[in-house]
Design a protein around this motif. Structure first.
Motif, PDB file in Angstrom:
ATOM      1  N   ARG A  62       0.850  -1.192   0.000  1.00 47.49           N
ATOM      2  CA  ARG A  62       0.000   0.000   0.000  1.00 47.49           C
ATOM      3  C   ARG A  62       0.889   1.247   0.000  1.00 47.49           C
ATOM      4  NH1 ARG A  62      -2.081  -1.152   4.388  1.00 47.49           N
ATOM      5  NH2 ARG A  62      -4.055  -2.066   3.748  1.00 47.49           N
ATOM      6  N   ARG A  63       0.424   2.327  -0.576  1.00 46.94           N
ATOM      7  CA  ARG A  63       1.200   3.583  -0.535  1.00 46.94           C
ATOM      8  C   ARG A  63       1.580   3.906   0.920  1.00 46.94           C
ATOM      9  NH1 ARG A  63      -1.864   8.358  -3.004  1.00 46.94           N
ATOM     10  NH2 ARG A  63      -2.285   6.886  -4.682  1.00 46.94           N
ATOM     11  N   GLY A  64       2.815   4.347   1.100  1.00 49.99           N
ATOM     12  CA  GLY A  64       3.322   4.637   2.436  1.00 49.99           C
ATOM     13  C   GLY A  64       3.769   3.421   3.213  1.00 49.99           C
ATOM     14  N   HIS A  65       3.696   2.242   2.610  1.00 52.42           N
ATOM     15  CA  HIS A  65       4.098   0.994   3.243  1.00 52.42           C
ATOM     16  C   HIS A  65       5.205   0.341   2.415  1.00 52.42           C
ATOM     17  CE1 HIS A  65       0.187   1.690   5.038  1.00 52.42           C
ATOM     18  NE2 HIS A  65       0.291   0.641   5.838  1.00 52.42           N
ATOM     19  N   GLY A  66       6.115  -0.333   3.086  1.00 51.88           N
ATOM     20  CA  GLY A  66       7.116  -1.135   2.384  1.00 51.88           C
ATOM     21  C   GLY A  66       7.921  -0.342   1.371  1.00 51.88           C
ATOM     22  N   ARG A  67       7.997  -0.892   0.147  1.00 49.92           N
ATOM     23  CA  ARG A  67       8.814  -0.295  -0.904  1.00 49.92           C
ATOM     24  C   ARG A  67       8.059   0.727  -1.744  1.00 49.92           C
ATOM     25  NH1 ARG A  67       9.964  -5.492   0.011  1.00 49.92           N
ATOM     26  NH2 ARG A  67      12.120  -6.217   0.058  1.00 49.92           N
ATOM     27  N   SER A  68       6.770   0.874  -1.516  1.00 47.30           N
ATOM     28  CA  SER A  68       6.001   1.860  -2.274  1.00 47.30           C
ATOM     29  C   SER A  68       6.346   3.271  -1.813  1.00 47.30           C
ATOM     30  CB  SER A  68       4.501   1.611  -2.108  1.00 47.30           C
ATOM     31  OG  SER A  68       4.129   0.391  -2.724  1.00 47.30           O
ATOM     32  N   SER A  69       6.069   4.248  -2.679  1.00 48.01           N
ATOM     33  CA  SER A  69       6.391   5.630  -2.333  1.00 48.01           C
ATOM     34  C   SER A  69       5.419   6.168  -1.296  1.00 48.01           C
ATOM     35  CB  SER A  69       6.398   6.511  -3.583  1.00 48.01           C
ATOM     36  OG  SER A  69       5.153   6.484  -4.247  1.00 48.01           O
ATOM     37  N   ASP A  70       5.817   7.241  -0.651  1.00 46.47           N
ATOM     38  CA  ASP A  70       5.048   7.849   0.430  1.00 46.47           C
ATOM     39  C   ASP A  70       4.655   9.260  -0.006  1.00 46.47           C
ATOM     40  OD1 ASP A  70       3.966   8.735   2.784  1.00 46.47           O
ATOM     41  OD2 ASP A  70       5.872   8.823   3.875  1.00 46.47           O
ATOM     42  N   PRO A  71       3.529   9.405  -0.716  1.00 45.93           N
ATOM     43  CA  PRO A  71       3.172  10.714  -1.260  1.00 45.93           C
ATOM     44  C   PRO A  71       2.620  11.682  -0.224  1.00 45.93           C
ATOM     45  CG  PRO A  71       1.443   9.137  -1.751  1.00 45.93           C
ATOM     46  CD  PRO A  71       2.555   8.364  -1.092  1.00 45.93           C
ATOM     47  N   GLY A  72       2.340  11.195   0.992  1.00 41.07           N
ATOM     48  CA  GLY A  72       1.799  12.072   2.017  1.00 41.07           C
ATOM     49  C   GLY A  72       0.328  12.393   1.835  1.00 41.07           C
ATOM     50  N   ARG A  73      -0.329  11.661   0.974  1.00 40.67           N
ATOM     51  CA  ARG A  73      -1.752  11.897   0.695  1.00 40.67           C
ATOM     52  C   ARG A  73      -2.349  10.602   0.133  1.00 40.67           C
ATOM     53  NH1 ARG A  73       1.184  13.452  -3.617  1.00 40.67           N
ATOM     54  NH2 ARG A  73       0.425  12.803  -5.680  1.00 40.67           N
ATOM     55  N   GLY A  74      -3.661  10.596  -0.001  1.00 40.72           N
ATOM     56  CA  GLY A  74      -4.315   9.467  -0.661  1.00 40.72           C
ATOM     57  C   GLY A  74      -4.533   8.263   0.217  1.00 40.72           C
ATOM     58  N   TYR A  75      -4.642   8.465   1.530  1.00 40.62           N
ATOM     59  CA  TYR A  75      -4.829   7.329   2.425  1.00 40.62           C
ATOM     60  C   TYR A  75      -6.300   7.107   2.788  1.00 40.62           C
ATOM     61  CZ  TYR A  75       0.200   7.580   2.657  1.00 40.62           C
ATOM     62  OH  TYR A  75       1.529   7.587   2.316  1.00 40.62           O
ATOM     63  N   ASP A  76      -7.186   7.676   2.007  1.00 43.58           N
ATOM     64  CA  ASP A  76      -8.609   7.415   2.142  1.00 43.58           C
ATOM     65  C   ASP A  76      -8.965   6.161   1.347  1.00 43.58           C
ATOM     66  OD1 ASP A  76      -9.833   8.518  -0.731  1.00 43.58           O
ATOM     67  OD2 ASP A  76      -7.998   9.531  -0.074  1.00 43.58           O
ATOM     68  N   PHE A  77     -10.110   5.557   1.668  1.00 44.28           N
ATOM     69  CA  PHE A  77     -10.465   4.289   1.031  1.00 44.28           C
ATOM     70  C   PHE A  77     -10.736   4.438  -0.463  1.00 44.28           C
ATOM     71  CE2 PHE A  77     -11.186   2.540   5.333  1.00 44.28           C
ATOM     72  CZ  PHE A  77     -10.555   1.314   5.162  1.00 44.28           C
ATOM     73  N   ASP A  78     -11.255   5.572  -0.905  1.00 47.08           N
ATOM     74  CA  ASP A  78     -11.482   5.742  -2.338  1.00 47.08           C
ATOM     75  C   ASP A  78     -10.169   5.676  -3.113  1.00 47.08           C
ATOM     76  OD1 ASP A  78     -14.184   5.980  -1.940  1.00 47.08           O
ATOM     77  OD2 ASP A  78     -14.291   8.126  -2.376  1.00 47.08           O
ATOM     78  N   THR A  79      -9.169   6.420  -2.645  1.00 41.34           N
ATOM     79  CA  THR A  79      -7.883   6.429  -3.351  1.00 41.34           C
ATOM     80  C   THR A  79      -7.188   5.079  -3.244  1.00 41.34           C
ATOM     81  OG1 THR A  79      -7.650   8.792  -2.884  1.00 41.34           O
ATOM     82  CG2 THR A  79      -5.662   7.615  -3.561  1.00 41.34           C
ATOM     83  N   LEU A  80      -7.265   4.458  -2.087  1.00 41.88           N
ATOM     84  CA  LEU A  80      -6.635   3.146  -1.931  1.00 41.88           C
ATOM     85  C   LEU A  80      -7.299   2.106  -2.825  1.00 41.88           C
ATOM     86  CD1 LEU A  80      -6.149   3.191   1.936  1.00 41.88           C
ATOM     87  CD2 LEU A  80      -4.391   3.548   0.184  1.00 41.88           C
TER      88      LEU A  80
END
Length: 283
Positions: A62-80
Motif C-alpha cells: 500500500r502507498r506509504g508501506h514497504g517499498r512503495s512511495s510515500d506521497p503524504g496523501r491518498g490514504y482514504d479508502f477511495d484512493t486506496l
C-alpha cells in the motif's frame, strides 16, 4: 497521468504514486491486500505456499508501506481502492480472487463499490475491520471514537514503538517465536507515520454497511475468536450477516495475526477457495 508500469515490479498509479508488487507463480490470479501498518511481506507464508500449488500470487505494498512511495496523501479508502484498481488494470488481471486482511478488507469492499466485479471472481476477508468499528447511535456495539483519538495523539504521535511492544502479544499466540514477533515488529516500524495516522483515521471513519449488502461475488470470511484488534461479533459476524451468501469460518484460539499463527489452516482454506481446485469446498 494514467496507471502504467514503471521499473520492474513497480507501477505508477493514476496520481503518480509508485507501488511495489510481487508476482509469483502461474495459474488463477490471487491478489493479496495487506493490513494496516504491514507491507506485502506479511503475506510471504501464503504467497509462497499457494504459488507452489498452482496459483498466481500477487501482493503489493500500500502507498506509504514497504517499498512503495510515500506521497503524504491518498490514504482514504477511495484512493486506496483506486490503487488496487490500477494494479489489476496494469497487470490486466481477470477472474481474480481478492484476499485482504484487516484494513485491506475495506479496500476490497470499496473497490467493488467503485469498479464492480468484472475482474473479480471471489473475495476472502481475513481478520476484517468491516463493516463499521466506531460507536454510533445506529452502531451501539461499536468502539468509542475517543479510544482511537487517544491512540493517535498519545501513542502513535508520541511513542509508536512502545505501542507496538504493548500490542504485539495479543496479535500472536504464546507459541509464536521471538524471531517471528521481531519480524512483524520491524515491518510495522518501517511504515510511514503519515500513512499510519491517515489510514487509521480512514478505518475509524469507515462505514461499509450499505456497500457490503451489494457484494455480488462469493465471499469467504475467516476470523479468529481471540481477535483483540477486530472483535468477532463487531466485525466478521456483522460482515457475514450483510454479504449475500457469505461463508464465515471461525478459527478457535486465533488472534488478529492468524495469517502467521494459523498459517496452515489459512493456506488450506485459501487454496480451496481461490481456484487450484474449484471443486474443493471450505469445511
Amino acid at each position: 497521468m494514467s496507471a502504467r508500469h514503471a521499473a520492474p515490479n513497480f507501477i505508477h498509479t493514476n496520481d503518480g504514486t509508485m507501488l511495489f508488487y510481487r508476482d509469483w507463480g502461474q495459474g488463477a490470479p490471487v491478489v493479496f491486500v495487506g493490513s494496516w501498518s504491514l507491507p506485502s511481506d506479511m503475506w510471504n507464508y501464503q504467497t509462497l505456499a499457494l504459488s507452489e500449488q498452482g496459483l498466481r500470487c500477487i501482493s503489493y505494498d500500500r502507498r506509504g508501506h514497504g517499498r512503495s512511495s510515500d506521497p503524504g496523501r491518498g490514504y482514504d479508502f477511495d484512493t486506496l481502492a483506486d490503487d488496487l484498481a490500477a494494479l489489476l488494470e496494469v497487470l490486466d488481471l481477470r477472474g481474480v480472487t481478492l484476499v485482504g486482511h484487516s484494513m485491506g478488507c475495506g479496500e476490497i469492499v470499496r473497490y467493488l463499490t467503485r469498479f464492480g466485479s468484472d475482474r473479480v471472481a471471489r473475495i476472502a476477508l481475513l481478520g476484517t475491520t468491516t463493516p463499521m468499528l466506531a460507536l454510533a447511535p445506529d452502531n451501539p456495539d461499536g468502539i468509542d471514537v475517543a479510544l482511537f483519538e487517544f491512540f493517535q495523539t498519545q501513542q502513535l504521535m508520541r511513542d509508536y514503538p512502545e505501542w507496538i511492544e504493548e500490542n504485539l502479544p495479543p496479535f500472536v499466540v504464546p507459541q509464536t517465536t521471538p524471531a517471528m514477533v521481531n519480524w512483524v515488529r520491524q515491518m510495522a516500524l518501517n511504515t510511514s507515520a503519515k500513512a499510519l495516522k491517515d489510514c487509521n483515521t480512514a478505518v475509524v471513519r469507515a462505514d461499509f454497511r450499505q456497500e457490503m449488502k451489494r457484494i455480488n461475488v462469493p465471499t469467504l470470511i475467516l476470523h479468529g475468536d481471540l481477535d483483540a484488534s477486530a472483535p468477532l461479533a463487531l466485525t466478521a459476524e456483522a460482515s457475514a450477516a450483510l454479504v449475500p451468501g457469505a461463508v464465515l469460518k471461525i478459527y478457535q484460539g486465533a488472534p488478529h495475526g492468524f495469517f502467521i499463527t494459523h498459517m496452515d489452516g489459512i493456506n488450506a482454506d485459501l487454496l480451496a477457495f481461490a481456484g487450484a481446485d474449484q471443486r474443493v469446498a471450505v469445511e
